[in-house]
Design a protein around this motif. Structure first.
Motif, PDB file in Angstrom:
ATOM      1  N   ASN A  10      11.316 -34.505  10.352  1.00 24.64           N
ATOM      2  CA  ASN A  10      11.978 -35.120   9.562  1.00 24.64           C
ATOM      3  C   ASN A  10      12.937 -36.152   9.942  1.00 24.64           C
ATOM      4  OD1 ASN A  10      12.207 -34.231   6.728  1.00 24.64           O
ATOM      5  ND2 ASN A  10      12.708 -32.163   7.247  1.00 24.64           N
ATOM      6  N   GLN A  11      13.600 -35.885  11.237  1.00 30.79           N
ATOM      7  CA  GLN A  11      14.100 -36.964  12.163  1.00 30.79           C
ATOM      8  C   GLN A  11      13.285 -38.259  12.201  1.00 30.79           C
ATOM      9  OE1 GLN A  11      15.730 -34.283  15.204  1.00 30.79           O
ATOM     10  NE2 GLN A  11      17.494 -33.954  14.234  1.00 30.79           N
ATOM     11  N   VAL A  12      12.061 -37.755  12.883  1.00 29.07           N
ATOM     12  CA  VAL A  12      11.283 -38.998  13.184  1.00 29.07           C
ATOM     13  C   VAL A  12      10.806 -39.870  12.038  1.00 29.07           C
ATOM     14  CG1 VAL A  12       8.982 -39.657  14.225  1.00 29.07           C
ATOM     15  CG2 VAL A  12      10.172 -37.695  15.174  1.00 29.07           C
ATOM     16  N   ILE A  13      10.381 -39.129  11.129  1.00 28.47           N
ATOM     17  CA  ILE A  13      10.116 -39.927   9.764  1.00 28.47           C
ATOM     18  C   ILE A  13      11.187 -40.628   9.251  1.00 28.47           C
ATOM     19  CG2 ILE A  13       9.160 -39.907   7.199  1.00 28.47           C
ATOM     20  CD1 ILE A  13       7.807 -36.729   7.956  1.00 28.47           C
ATOM     21  N   ASP A  14      12.320 -40.151   9.216  1.00 25.07           N
ATOM     22  CA  ASP A  14      13.749 -40.948   8.680  1.00 25.07           C
ATOM     23  C   ASP A  14      13.694 -42.088   9.520  1.00 25.07           C
ATOM     24  OD1 ASP A  14      14.326 -38.826   6.876  1.00 25.07           O
ATOM     25  OD2 ASP A  14      15.962 -38.034   8.038  1.00 25.07           O
ATOM     26  N   ARG A  15      13.684 -42.138  10.596  1.00 23.27           N
ATOM     27  CA  ARG A  15      13.807 -43.350  11.711  1.00 23.27           C
ATOM     28  C   ARG A  15      12.695 -44.336  11.075  1.00 23.27           C
ATOM     29  NH1 ARG A  15      11.397 -43.683  16.233  1.00 23.27           N
ATOM     30  NH2 ARG A  15      11.527 -41.473  16.865  1.00 23.27           N
ATOM     31  N   PHE A  16      11.424 -44.067  11.009  1.00 26.64           N
ATOM     32  CA  PHE A  16      10.634 -45.068  10.279  1.00 26.64           C
ATOM     33  C   PHE A  16      10.677 -45.460   8.917  1.00 26.64           C
ATOM     34  CE2 PHE A  16       8.120 -43.597  14.167  1.00 26.64           C
ATOM     35  CZ  PHE A  16       7.349 -44.548  14.649  1.00 26.64           C
ATOM     36  N   ASP A  17      11.023 -44.559   8.387  1.00 24.45           N
ATOM     37  CA  ASP A  17      11.275 -44.704   6.709  1.00 24.45           C
ATOM     38  C   ASP A  17      12.246 -45.931   6.548  1.00 24.45           C
ATOM     39  OD1 ASP A  17      11.197 -44.569   4.124  1.00 24.45           O
ATOM     40  OD2 ASP A  17      12.261 -42.633   3.995  1.00 24.45           O
ATOM     41  N   MET A  18      13.350 -46.069   7.639  1.00 23.41           N
ATOM     42  CA  MET A  18      14.538 -47.160   7.516  1.00 23.41           C
ATOM     43  C   MET A  18      13.901 -48.383   8.110  1.00 23.41           C
ATOM     44  SD  MET A  18      18.129 -45.284   8.805  1.00 23.41           S
ATOM     45  CE  MET A  18      17.542 -44.253  10.098  1.00 23.41           C
ATOM     46  N   SER A  19      12.962 -48.337   8.999  1.00 20.98           N
ATOM     47  CA  SER A  19      12.541 -49.642   9.323  1.00 20.98           C
ATOM     48  C   SER A  19      11.254 -50.092   8.845  1.00 20.98           C
ATOM     49  CB  SER A  19      12.364 -49.545  11.307  1.00 20.98           C
ATOM     50  OG  SER A  19      11.240 -48.409  11.006  1.00 20.98           O
ATOM     51  N   THR A  20      10.836 -49.361   7.745  1.00 23.78           N
ATOM     52  CA  THR A  20       9.439 -49.987   7.114  1.00 23.78           C
ATOM     53  C   THR A  20       9.776 -50.487   5.802  1.00 23.78           C
ATOM     54  OG1 THR A  20       8.887 -47.895   6.684  1.00 23.78           O
ATOM     55  CG2 THR A  20       7.855 -48.898   8.611  1.00 23.78           C
ATOM     56  N   LYS A  21      10.963 -50.722   5.263  1.00 20.19           N
ATOM     57  CA  LYS A  21      11.323 -51.238   3.845  1.00 20.19           C
ATOM     58  C   LYS A  21      10.681 -52.278   3.551  1.00 20.19           C
ATOM     59  CE  LYS A  21      14.915 -48.191   3.078  1.00 20.19           C
ATOM     60  NZ  LYS A  21      13.926 -46.889   2.746  1.00 20.19           N
ATOM     61  N   ASN A  22      10.505 -53.345   4.430  1.00 23.29           N
ATOM     62  CA  ASN A  22       9.613 -54.589   3.920  1.00 23.29           C
ATOM     63  C   ASN A  22       8.308 -54.342   3.701  1.00 23.29           C
ATOM     64  OD1 ASN A  22       9.605 -54.052   6.715  1.00 23.29           O
ATOM     65  ND2 ASN A  22       9.590 -56.131   7.362  1.00 23.29           N
ATOM     66  N   GLN A  23       7.669 -53.587   4.265  1.00 25.03           N
ATOM     67  CA  GLN A  23       6.228 -53.067   4.098  1.00 25.03           C
ATOM     68  C   GLN A  23       5.981 -52.147   2.940  1.00 25.03           C
ATOM     69  OE1 GLN A  23       3.891 -52.023   7.714  1.00 25.03           O
ATOM     70  NE2 GLN A  23       2.117 -51.753   6.533  1.00 25.03           N
TER      71      GLN A  23
END
Ligand code: ATP
Ligand code: MG
Length: 159
Positions: A10-23
């Motif tokens: 969950n922690q790893v996905i959360d971090r990616f989730d925040m940084s891929t908003k534009n895609q």
């Protein structure tokens, strides 16, 4: 150290989730309710999952869905990352864990990378007593999975 894999994922996905908003990537999680722990090096396992997730994002179309799942089996847990991206041709799929190997140099050149991410991911999985594998369909998507030895939860002494 012992780590709770569900929380870890969950922690790893959360971090990616925040940084891929534009895609516009959608992340789906299929994680069990029951807590599962493995012992391992948190930084190394983070690097393993980062490498697989960053590929899934890199080779996904705009608005694609990435599904992360955690399945406890008898003596191991299997963590899978499924994407709806370009896929990997049959003749290349056996080489993706080789150092510096990249499918379709022309295609991957503008996406950047050295071809080391999966070689490192494999090294880490194997060093933890696990394994890593891929199944892919050209044009449809790819699933990378890795396994880690599973320990039935006895105490809650996570770090
Ligand atoms: P690096 O990870 O070093 O930045 P890279 O992503 O090109 O570079 P790897 O992560 O080792 O290298 O992946 C090797 C090759 O496998 C990639 O170049 C790409 O062609 C293919 N590949 C990896 N993951 C996927 C995926 N999810 N979908 C389609 N192709 C993939
Ligand atoms: Mg990579």
């Amino acid at each position: 150290a012992r780590l709770n894999v569900t929380t870890f994922i969950n922690q790893v996905i959360d971090r990616f989730d925040m940084s891929t908003k534009n895609q516009n990537i959608q992340f789906k999680r299929k994680l069990p309710d029951k807590s599962i722990s493995v012992s391992g090096d948190r930084d190394k396992l983070t690097q393993l999952l980062d490498n697989i997730l960053s590929n899934a994002i890199k080779y996904s179309p705009e608005g694609g869905t990435i599904t992360c799942s955690l399945k406890p089996e008898k003596e191991r847990v299997v963590i899978s990352v499924k994407d709806e991206g370009v896929g990997i041709p049959k003749e290349n799929v056996g080489h993706v864990f080789d150092r510096f190997y990249r499918v379709d140099k022309a295609r991957s050149r503008n996406l950047g990378g050295t071809g080391l991410g999966l070689a490192i991911a494999k090294e880490i999985a194997v060093a933890h007593g696990g394994n890593i594998w891929v199944s892919s369909e050209w044009g449809k998507g790819t699933t990378f999975s890795f396994s880690l030895p599973y320990e039935e939860d006895v105490v809650n002494d996570y770090d």
